[in-house]
Design a protein around this motif. Structure first.
Motif, PDB file in Angstrom:
ATOM      1  N   SER A  12      44.449   1.458  34.597  1.00 33.79           N
ATOM      2  CA  SER A  12      43.777   2.748  34.622  1.00 33.79           C
ATOM      3  C   SER A  12      42.337   2.540  35.073  1.00 33.79           C
ATOM      4  O   SER A  12      41.606   1.765  34.461  1.00 33.79           O
ATOM      5  CB  SER A  12      43.817   3.387  33.229  1.00 33.79           C
ATOM      6  OG  SER A  12      43.194   4.659  33.251  1.00 33.79           O
ATOM      7  N   ILE A  13      41.948   3.228  36.138  1.00 30.60           N
ATOM      8  CA  ILE A  13      40.599   3.080  36.677  1.00 30.60           C
ATOM      9  C   ILE A  13      40.061   4.452  37.068  1.00 30.60           C
ATOM     10  O   ILE A  13      40.795   5.445  37.072  1.00 30.60           O
ATOM     11  CB  ILE A  13      40.573   2.161  37.918  1.00 30.60           C
ATOM     12  CG1 ILE A  13      41.479   2.721  39.017  1.00 30.60           C
ATOM     13  CG2 ILE A  13      40.968   0.747  37.552  1.00 30.60           C
ATOM     14  CD1 ILE A  13      41.406   1.947  40.318  1.00 30.60           C
ATOM     15  N   GLN A  14      38.783   4.470  37.406  1.00 33.40           N
ATOM     16  CA  GLN A  14      38.178   5.719  37.858  1.00 33.40           C
ATOM     17  C   GLN A  14      38.092   5.737  39.379  1.00 33.40           C
ATOM     18  O   GLN A  14      38.081   4.688  40.032  1.00 33.40           O
ATOM     19  CB  GLN A  14      36.797   5.877  37.239  1.00 33.40           C
ATOM     20  CG  GLN A  14      36.837   6.139  35.730  1.00 33.40           C
ATOM     21  CD  GLN A  14      35.482   6.522  35.182  1.00 33.40           C
ATOM     22  OE1 GLN A  14      34.475   5.931  35.560  1.00 33.40           O
ATOM     23  NE2 GLN A  14      35.452   7.523  34.308  1.00 33.40           N
ATOM     24  N   GLU A  15      38.051   6.921  39.899  1.00 37.03           N
ATOM     25  CA  GLU A  15      37.912   7.075  41.351  1.00 37.03           C
ATOM     26  C   GLU A  15      36.720   6.278  41.852  1.00 37.03           C
ATOM     27  O   GLU A  15      35.661   6.254  41.219  1.00 37.03           O
ATOM     28  CB  GLU A  15      37.718   8.544  41.717  1.00 37.03           C
ATOM     29  CG  GLU A  15      39.003   9.278  41.945  1.00 37.03           C
ATOM     30  CD  GLU A  15      38.797  10.655  42.575  1.00 37.03           C
ATOM     31  OE1 GLU A  15      37.811  11.315  42.211  1.00 37.03           O
ATOM     32  OE2 GLU A  15      39.611  11.043  43.427  1.00 37.03           O
ATOM     33  N   THR A  20      43.266  -3.929  41.592  1.00 37.43           N
ATOM     34  CA  THR A  20      43.922  -5.162  42.013  1.00 37.43           C
ATOM     35  C   THR A  20      45.193  -5.369  41.215  1.00 37.43           C
ATOM     36  O   THR A  20      45.194  -5.290  39.988  1.00 37.43           O
ATOM     37  CB  THR A  20      42.998  -6.381  41.805  1.00 37.43           C
ATOM     38  OG1 THR A  20      41.811  -6.216  42.587  1.00 37.43           O
ATOM     39  CG2 THR A  20      43.714  -7.655  42.250  1.00 37.43           C
ATOM     40  N   MET A  21      46.265  -5.603  41.939  1.00 34.64           N
ATOM     41  CA  MET A  21      47.556  -5.871  41.313  1.00 34.64           C
ATOM     42  C   MET A  21      48.061  -7.206  41.822  1.00 34.64           C
ATOM     43  O   MET A  21      47.872  -7.535  42.998  1.00 34.64           O
ATOM     44  CB  MET A  21      48.563  -4.775  41.690  1.00 34.64           C
ATOM     45  CG  MET A  21      48.277  -3.460  41.026  1.00 34.64           C
ATOM     46  SD  MET A  21      49.053  -2.086  41.884  1.00 34.64           S
ATOM     47  CE  MET A  21      47.672  -1.483  42.826  1.00 34.64           C
ATOM     48  N   ASN A  22      48.697  -7.925  40.951  1.00 35.60           N
ATOM     49  CA  ASN A  22      49.195  -9.248  41.308  1.00 35.60           C
ATOM     50  C   ASN A  22      50.706  -9.298  41.198  1.00 35.60           C
ATOM     51  O   ASN A  22      51.321  -8.557  40.427  1.00 35.60           O
ATOM     52  CB  ASN A  22      48.583 -10.307  40.390  1.00 35.60           C
ATOM     53  CG  ASN A  22      47.085 -10.298  40.447  1.00 35.60           C
ATOM     54  OD1 ASN A  22      46.492 -10.570  41.480  1.00 35.60           O
ATOM     55  ND2 ASN A  22      46.442  -9.963  39.326  1.00 35.60           N
ATOM     56  N   ARG A  80      41.345   6.512  44.986  1.00 34.06           N
ATOM     57  CA  ARG A  80      41.307   7.967  44.899  1.00 34.06           C
ATOM     58  C   ARG A  80      42.365   8.423  43.912  1.00 34.06           C
ATOM     59  O   ARG A  80      43.329   7.706  43.650  1.00 34.06           O
ATOM     60  CB  ARG A  80      41.608   8.572  46.268  1.00 34.06           C
ATOM     61  CG  ARG A  80      40.715   8.063  47.383  1.00 34.06           C
ATOM     62  CD  ARG A  80      41.277   8.423  48.735  1.00 34.06           C
ATOM     63  NE  ARG A  80      40.457   7.897  49.829  1.00 34.06           N
ATOM     64  CZ  ARG A  80      40.836   7.874  51.096  1.00 34.06           C
ATOM     65  NH1 ARG A  80      42.025   8.353  51.445  1.00 34.06           N
ATOM     66  NH2 ARG A  80      40.024   7.393  52.034  1.00 34.06           N
ATOM     67  N   ALA A  81      42.219   9.627  43.409  1.00 32.04           N
ATOM     68  CA  ALA A  81      43.217  10.157  42.475  1.00 32.04           C
ATOM     69  C   ALA A  81      44.612  10.152  43.106  1.00 32.04           C
ATOM     70  O   ALA A  81      45.615   9.951  42.432  1.00 32.04           O
ATOM     71  CB  ALA A  81      42.838  11.562  42.038  1.00 32.04           C
ATOM     72  N   THR A 104      53.637  -2.069  38.918  1.00 37.40           N
ATOM     73  CA  THR A 104      52.395  -1.760  38.215  1.00 37.40           C
ATOM     74  C   THR A 104      52.170  -0.267  38.310  1.00 37.40           C
ATOM     75  O   THR A 104      52.215   0.306  39.404  1.00 37.40           O
ATOM     76  CB  THR A 104      51.196  -2.490  38.856  1.00 37.40           C
ATOM     77  OG1 THR A 104      51.319  -3.891  38.651  1.00 37.40           O
ATOM     78  CG2 THR A 104      49.885  -2.009  38.238  1.00 37.40           C
ATOM     79  N   SER A 105      51.942   0.350  37.169  1.00 35.83           N
ATOM     80  CA  SER A 105      51.671   1.779  37.139  1.00 35.83           C
ATOM     81  C   SER A 105      50.163   1.971  37.202  1.00 35.83           C
ATOM     82  O   SER A 105      49.438   1.561  36.299  1.00 35.83           O
ATOM     83  CB  SER A 105      52.230   2.383  35.846  1.00 35.83           C
ATOM     84  OG  SER A 105      51.930   3.763  35.788  1.00 35.83           O
ATOM     85  N   LEU A 106      49.697   2.584  38.281  1.00 38.65           N
ATOM     86  CA  LEU A 106      48.267   2.781  38.493  1.00 38.65           C
ATOM     87  C   LEU A 106      47.892   4.236  38.230  1.00 38.65           C
ATOM     88  O   LEU A 106      48.514   5.154  38.775  1.00 38.65           O
ATOM     89  CB  LEU A 106      47.874   2.411  39.922  1.00 38.65           C
ATOM     90  CG  LEU A 106      46.435   2.714  40.337  1.00 38.65           C
ATOM     91  CD1 LEU A 106      45.454   1.867  39.534  1.00 38.65           C
ATOM     92  CD2 LEU A 106      46.235   2.488  41.831  1.00 38.65           C
TER      93      LEU A 106
END
Lengths: 110, 116
Positions: A12-15, A20-22, A80-81, A104-106
């Motif tokens: 979970s991140i902000q716009e 990064t996904m591995n 971005r959203a 990975t669920s982003l």
């Protein structure tokens, strides 16, 4: 059988931030691919990196591949959203079916 | 780019009935088609691989008599779920490969099957 394992399972991140996904895998591959899936929808092919390539770019996406460590990473810059989705790596070892990781669920919040 | 369609996109059926899902490559000849199943919040699991004109190859644990696959032409493959049970409820996705050297598979939009 599944070969790819993504890490983290959820992010979970902000716009504006980078995501990064591995992905790690177990056997030799011809190529590794990354896909995006919006909830309840089909897959969207993002990028394919061949086993003899180390890095590839496509727009805001950057993929790296380390065959010695059997791992790959997907970097999404300036998120971005609309990037909110599940991301899967898939390995192609035989030239036929793909083996998908668990994904990975982003979540990108405005 | 290459387009793969699936029909229907959603289907609800009663236990014991059979359901047929179609997968079509619209602008290329698909020498190989793949059928995947995806349970909620899980990854895609390969069910079977089919080559045009030959019998499908099923993955371990997938019942070939329950999931009938026909790849009768270079643009059409069908998956029939026979005697459906509620546990067959899932998202079924097909993909197709043509005669290219890029190794890319083109995925259909998926079919949501609900068995009541």
């Amino acid at each position: 059988s599944q070969q790819g394992e993504e890490d983290p399972q959820a992010l979970s991140i902000q716009e504006g931030e980078n995501a990064t996904m591995n992905c790690s895998y177990k056997t030799s591959i011809n190529n590794l691919q990354w896909y995006r899936q919006n909830s309840g929808r089909g897959l969207v092919h993002l990028i394919l990196i061949r086993s003899n390539e180390r890095e590839k770019h496509s727009g805001r996406l950057r993929v790296t591949l380390d065959t010695s460590k059997k791992s790959s990473s997907l970097l999404i810059t300036a998120s971005r959203a609309a990037d909110t989705a599940s991301y899967f790596c898939a390995t192609d070892a035989s030239g036929y079916a793909l083996n998908f990781g668990k994904g990975t669920s982003l979540l990108v919040t405005p | 780019g290459a387009v793969v369609s699936q029909h229907p996109s959603r289907v609800i059926c009663k236990s014991g009935t059979s359901v047929k899902i179609e997968c079509r490559s619209l602008d290329f000849q698909a020498t190989t088609m793949f059928w995947y199943r995806q349970f909620p919040k899980q990854s895609l699991m390969l069910m079977a691989t089919s080559n045009e004109g030959s019998k499908a190859t099923y993955e371990q644990g997938v019942e070939k008599d329950k999931f009938l696959i026909n790849h009768a032409s270079l643009t059409l493959s069908t998956l029939t779920v026979t005697s459906a049970h509620p546990e067959d409820s899932s998202f079924y996705i097909c993909s197709a490969r043509g005669r290219t050297a890029t190794y890319e598979q083109y995925f259909g939009p998926g079919t949501r099957l609900t068995v009541t």
